[in-house]
Design a protein around this motif. Sequence first.
Motif, short mmCIF file in Angstrom:
data_model
loop_
_atom_site.label_atom_id
_atom_site.label_comp_id
_atom_site.label_asym_id
_atom_site.label_seq_id
_atom_site.Cartn_x
_atom_site.Cartn_y
_atom_site.Cartn_z
N GLY A 128 -7.27 -5.36 3.08
CA GLY A 128 -6.55 -4.69 2.01
C GLY A 128 -6.99 -3.25 1.85
O GLY A 128 -6.16 -2.34 1.67
N VAL A 129 -8.30 -3.02 1.92
CA VAL A 129 -8.83 -1.65 1.84
C VAL A 129 -8.30 -0.82 3.01
O VAL A 129 -7.88 0.34 2.84
N ARG A 130 -8.33 -1.40 4.20
CA ARG A 130 -7.84 -0.67 5.38
C ARG A 130 -6.38 -0.28 5.24
O ARG A 130 -5.96 0.82 5.62
N ASN A 131 -5.58 -1.18 4.69
CA ASN A 131 -4.15 -0.88 4.50
C ASN A 131 -3.95 0.27 3.52
O ASN A 131 -3.07 1.12 3.71
N LEU A 132 -4.76 0.31 2.47
CA LEU A 132 -4.68 1.41 1.51
C LEU A 132 -5.07 2.74 2.17
O LEU A 132 -4.43 3.77 1.95
N VAL A 133 -6.13 2.69 2.97
CA VAL A 133 -6.58 3.91 3.66
C VAL A 133 -5.52 4.40 4.65
O VAL A 133 -5.23 5.60 4.73
N LYS A 134 -4.92 3.48 5.38
CA LYS A 134 -3.87 3.85 6.33
C LYS A 134 -2.67 4.48 5.63
O LYS A 134 -1.95 5.32 6.21
N ALA A 135 -2.44 4.09 4.37
CA ALA A 135 -1.33 4.65 3.60
C ALA A 135 -1.67 6.03 3.04
O ALA A 135 -0.81 6.69 2.44
N GLY A 136 -2.93 6.46 3.20
CA GLY A 136 -3.32 7.78 2.73
C GLY A 136 -4.09 7.79 1.44
O GLY A 136 -4.29 8.84 0.83
N ALA B 253 0.83 -1.21 0.00
CA ALA B 253 0.00 0.00 0.00
C ALA B 253 0.86 1.25 0.00
O ALA B 253 0.57 2.24 -0.70
N GLN B 254 1.95 1.24 0.76
CA GLN B 254 2.85 2.39 0.81
C GLN B 254 3.55 2.59 -0.52
O GLN B 254 3.70 3.72 -0.99
N LYS B 255 3.97 1.50 -1.16
CA LYS B 255 4.62 1.61 -2.48
C LYS B 255 3.65 2.18 -3.51
O LYS B 255 4.03 2.98 -4.37
N ILE B 256 2.39 1.76 -3.44
CA ILE B 256 1.38 2.30 -4.35
C ILE B 256 1.20 3.79 -4.11
O ILE B 256 1.13 4.59 -5.05
N LYS B 257 1.14 4.18 -2.84
CA LYS B 257 0.95 5.59 -2.48
C LYS B 257 2.07 6.47 -3.02
O LYS B 257 1.84 7.65 -3.35
N GLU B 258 3.26 5.94 -3.16
CA GLU B 258 4.41 6.73 -3.61
C GLU B 258 4.40 6.98 -5.12
O GLU B 258 5.20 7.78 -5.61
N CYS B 259 3.52 6.31 -5.85
CA CYS B 259 3.44 6.52 -7.30
C CYS B 259 2.61 7.76 -7.62
O CYS B 259 1.94 8.33 -6.76
N LYS B 260 2.65 8.17 -8.86
CA LYS B 260 1.97 9.39 -9.30
C LYS B 260 0.46 9.16 -9.40
O LYS B 260 0.00 8.27 -10.11
N LYS B 261 -0.32 9.96 -8.69
CA LYS B 261 -1.78 9.94 -8.72
C LYS B 261 -2.35 8.52 -8.68
O LYS B 261 -3.10 8.10 -9.57
N PRO B 262 -2.01 7.74 -7.68
CA PRO B 262 -2.47 6.35 -7.65
C PRO B 262 -3.98 6.25 -7.42
O PRO B 262 -4.55 6.99 -6.62
N PHE B 263 -4.59 5.33 -8.14
CA PHE B 263 -6.02 5.06 -7.99
C PHE B 263 -6.19 3.55 -7.92
O PHE B 263 -5.79 2.83 -8.84
N VAL B 264 -6.79 3.07 -6.84
CA VAL B 264 -6.92 1.63 -6.62
C VAL B 264 -8.38 1.25 -6.45
O VAL B 264 -9.12 1.89 -5.68
N SER B 265 -8.80 0.22 -7.18
CA SER B 265 -10.13 -0.34 -7.03
C SER B 265 -10.02 -1.71 -6.38
O SER B 265 -9.19 -2.52 -6.79
N VAL B 266 -10.85 -1.94 -5.37
CA VAL B 266 -10.88 -3.23 -4.67
C VAL B 266 -12.29 -3.79 -4.77
O VAL B 266 -13.27 -3.10 -4.49
N SER B 267 -12.40 -5.06 -5.13
CA SER B 267 -13.71 -5.69 -5.34
C SER B 267 -14.28 -6.22 -4.03
O SER B 267 -13.63 -6.97 -3.31
#
Length: 375
Positions: free
Chosen positions: A148-156, A109-123
Amino acid sequence: MNSKIKNLKSKMKLNQIYFYLTEGCNLTCRHCWMAPKFQTEKTIYPALGLDLFRSIIEQAKPLGLSGVKLTGGEPLMHPGIGDILEHIRMENLRLTIETNGLLCTPELAQKIKECKKPFVSVSLDGANANTHEWVRGVEGSFEDAKNGVRNLVKAGLKPQIILSVMRCNKDQMEKVVRLAESLGAGSVKFNLVQPTMRGEKMSKAGETLTIKELVSLGLWVETTLSDSTNLRLIYHHPPAFRPLGKIFGNNRVGNGTCGILGILGVLANGSYALCGIGKSVKNLVFGHACKNRLEDIWNNTPVLQELREGLPSGLKGICGDCIMKSRCLGSCVAQNYYLRKNLLAPFWYCEEARAQGLFPESRLRPEANNCRLMI
């Protein structure tokens, strides 16, 4: 089409590449239009090579590449997903990920957050484990997806929740919105189950909804459910069915359209394709990244040329008669081709709606309405 316009269309920018990173998946979703193989620790299926991924990015940037989408199978199963995310970050590309969320650790989740304008969809295909896991086929996947959703939210991040609407979960749509609110998601998207691959089997079994039910649900989402939440809601049916105020006004309901003319797919085996549909429709595979230069594929592939010259003016049937065709572009060329073997075929949803008198007459060209009255 005159030669000047034809030449301009042949030189369109390659805005985004859809990378279908893995042939395997850790779920067995009964509606999946990709139908990947079920992967376990004992049975590992191929994934796109990291060096090949880097080579494709290098070739694509001069063609205008500004973003990538990682999907699958399940993209987070890729053995080199950390290196892939780091390369995307270094290349300053916008990142979109479609995932089932099971493998979305705090570190990823942190690695995703470090990318440019990350957008993640979770089913999340239900508001409870029984429903979600009936759809997804693996026990424990509901709690893992929520984590997984919670981890993404915690990463910002503010991930999107996707629910594929079918008979078993249609009455849980509002509850899923409430679940998304409680998890800290940013939006909820309601997908139609496409009559493709596993979705085709569901349709024949009566496990999907009728066109009347789908149209009615779309109206409910846009006029009622949307007023009960601050989240952005997306009901993924064609714009012809949406009120103009919802399309052009400031509102929390969207429906998103496919930018097919600026997209290219890369399958897990390194093949170039229209999108993931190339996995099951070989006519929509254009070559291989180990053998063909991306510039040649993008500029000279007959299928892509046909789309550039034919969209939207050459669309057939109801799509040709619809005044929203420039915005919609036939909704999903891949699905249309799967069903009709014609790139410019009309979208099944709109065809069925028109046959049952549910297509909005105000969204048809006047001459199309006149023709119907004369028949």
